[in-house]
Design a protein around this motif. Structure first.
Motif, PDB file in Angstrom:
ATOM      1  N   TYR C  34       0.827  -1.208   0.000  1.00 29.42           N
ATOM      2  CA  TYR C  34       0.000   0.000   0.000  1.00 29.42           C
ATOM      3  C   TYR C  34       0.864   1.261   0.000  1.00 29.42           C
ATOM      4  O   TYR C  34       1.977   1.266   0.533  1.00 29.42           O
ATOM      5  CB  TYR C  34      -0.919   0.012   1.223  1.00 29.42           C
ATOM      6  N   THR C  35       0.318   2.317  -0.572  1.00 27.84           N
ATOM      7  CA  THR C  35       0.970   3.618  -0.513  1.00 27.84           C
ATOM      8  C   THR C  35       0.520   4.380   0.735  1.00 27.84           C
ATOM      9  O   THR C  35       0.918   5.522   0.939  1.00 27.84           O
ATOM     10  CB  THR C  35       0.622   4.450  -1.764  1.00 27.84           C
ATOM     11  N   VAL C  38      -3.008   1.024   6.064  1.00 26.63           N
ATOM     12  CA  VAL C  38      -4.402   0.572   6.069  1.00 26.63           C
ATOM     13  C   VAL C  38      -5.050   0.824   7.423  1.00 26.63           C
ATOM     14  O   VAL C  38      -6.214   1.244   7.500  1.00 26.63           O
ATOM     15  CB  VAL C  38      -4.473  -0.917   5.688  1.00 26.63           C
ATOM     16  N   ASN C 120      -2.123  -4.404   6.839  1.00 26.44           N
ATOM     17  CA  ASN C 120      -1.357  -4.131   5.625  1.00 26.44           C
ATOM     18  C   ASN C 120      -0.893  -5.406   4.931  1.00 26.44           C
ATOM     19  O   ASN C 120      -0.346  -5.349   3.832  1.00 26.44           O
ATOM     20  CB  ASN C 120      -0.146  -3.252   5.955  1.00 26.44           C
ATOM     21  N   PHE C 156      -9.185  -0.838   1.514  1.00 28.86           N
ATOM     22  CA  PHE C 156      -8.071  -1.482   0.819  1.00 28.86           C
ATOM     23  C   PHE C 156      -7.845  -0.936  -0.595  1.00 28.86           C
ATOM     24  O   PHE C 156      -6.964  -1.421  -1.307  1.00 28.86           O
ATOM     25  CB  PHE C 156      -8.294  -2.992   0.754  1.00 28.86           C
ATOM     26  N   ARG C 159      -7.187  -3.039  -4.091  1.00 27.99           N
ATOM     27  CA  ARG C 159      -7.001  -4.387  -3.544  1.00 27.99           C
ATOM     28  C   ARG C 159      -8.244  -4.909  -2.835  1.00 27.99           C
ATOM     29  O   ARG C 159      -8.335  -6.081  -2.513  1.00 27.99           O
ATOM     30  CB  ARG C 159      -5.818  -4.400  -2.577  1.00 27.99           C
TER      31      ARG C 159
END
Lengths: 188, 188, 188
Positions: C34-35, C38, C120, C156, C159
């Motif tokens: 992830y950028t 989460v 994450n 998410f 995703r």
């Protein structure tokens, strides 16, 4: 790398084993999954596995992908080939439906035995979909599907504990009291 | 290890290949799964695959993990975008519902084609969840879902035979006659 | 192979690294999925994850096989332990049922957090089975299950987009408004 070079420089052609090969050997001689014999456990429970009927349509009882085994939905088929039928909450009470779910579990064990040859190859019961043929106001689906889940734990111990959904269908084939499918992790 | 050392001692710098590399080459030149072209088979059956509609919500038609492909539930969508609707056993008879299940299969083939590019990549239909929008007293769910299963076997042969559950729902979106999802094993 | 031999012939005992080891190092230092964080995202949405209750029967909340995580069916459990109940289309309208599905999603996030430690690690939401406790004539199941799907995408991102089925059950345990299970792909 140093291991390879040491072998190479000393010229010990026969003394060195490739480490990957020896770990593969260890894998193939892995210990059994159970501290008891699963099939003896089933016999001790007084359960006799029935014959597995052939599906009447273009489908199969079990399908394997990798170490996952997918089992088709099965119902509460008695040894004489008849099924426990009726709407739970109307025609059957919870106790009778619990027994129907347990009977369904015995039928799935028979499919597992026919597919795997040896029930000690069951590494884990992964997922169970417990579908109850229930009256619209019925609320005790978990107590029914426990008949299936309890037997799996009696037979497979901790390895029998699974994720599940226990839900009420509007109707089921031939008015059977429940239909249950599952996903199982296996070893070779 | 002996193989490595033999190469090493003889100094045959260019003559030895890493064994893993050659086995990878064999894998990539594996034989095709089918003795016939699956897409030609579909054409021979007189089936034209429809356009795949975009899901109207935050979900997707297919999701891949490893060599497993999970497909979202689809219904009996006609080429003109309308759906076969009604309660099976009340508004539709078994024959009409069988055709609805077959139509649903055609829609799932279209999703597979859009996802994979080439239907010859289908290694096996693994699991089918056949959900019939049925009247509470309906009992012939297997005869309905056979419309889906039969088409999969017509198209994919033995590789189309799957595990399945055929069950009755209390209701379905837009009152469609059936909704069917599936899991497929694929190759690259 | 040439790499091994070069090392061997030069006798550079300490200078050569096994190439497999270095690629394993690269794997373990893979970039995050992830950028964003989460769990911070969940906090930013004003969501507090509840305690995860122990299943009351012989089953478990989550079961892992390889990188697939199977989650048991969960319902719309409020923070105080009570559930949203009633038949959708009769006792609840679509808006209330959407909120029930969103609440179910929060409960499944709590299971994921308890199982994985760090959200994450969720690589992808793969498959969702959205089961609505609906009146027989109800037709808006997708609009209900969107409450679950929308939250997964809020948390998410791409995703969180999954395959799903949104269907109507005849009844559900304790008359809860919906029950939803799912399959998730994870990383270590």
């Amino acid at each position: 790398m140093r291991f390879f070079l040491l072998c190479s420089l000393l010229g010990l052609l026969g003394a060195c084993e490739h480490p990957t090969q020896s770990s593969q050997t260890e894998y193939s001689s892995q210990p059994p999954l159970y501290t008891y014999d699963v099939e003896q456990r089933i016999a001790d429970l007084g359960i006799e596995l029935p014959e597995v009927g052939s599906p009447m349509a273009n489908y199969v009882n079990a399908q394997r992908v990798g170490n996952l085994l997918f089992l088709a939905g099965k119902g509460p088929r008695r040894a004489d080939g008849t099924f426990v039928t009726g709407k739970v909450g109307a025609d059957l009470d919870v106790e009778a439906a619990y027994e129907a779910a347990r009977l369904t579990a015995i039928n799935q064990l028979a499919v597992l035995k026919a597919t795997l040859g040896d029930l000690n190859r069951v590494k884990r019961i992964v997922k169970v979909m417990g579908m109850v043929n229930a009256a619209p106001e019925f609320e005790q689906h978990p107590e029914v599907i426990n008949g299936f889940s309890d037997l799996m734990v009696e037979v497979f111990g901790e390895r029998g504990k699974h994720t599940r959904a226990a839900v009420g269908m509007g109707s089921l084939p031939r008015n059977i009291a429940c239909e249950i499918d599952m996903i199982v992790e296996i070893v070779d």
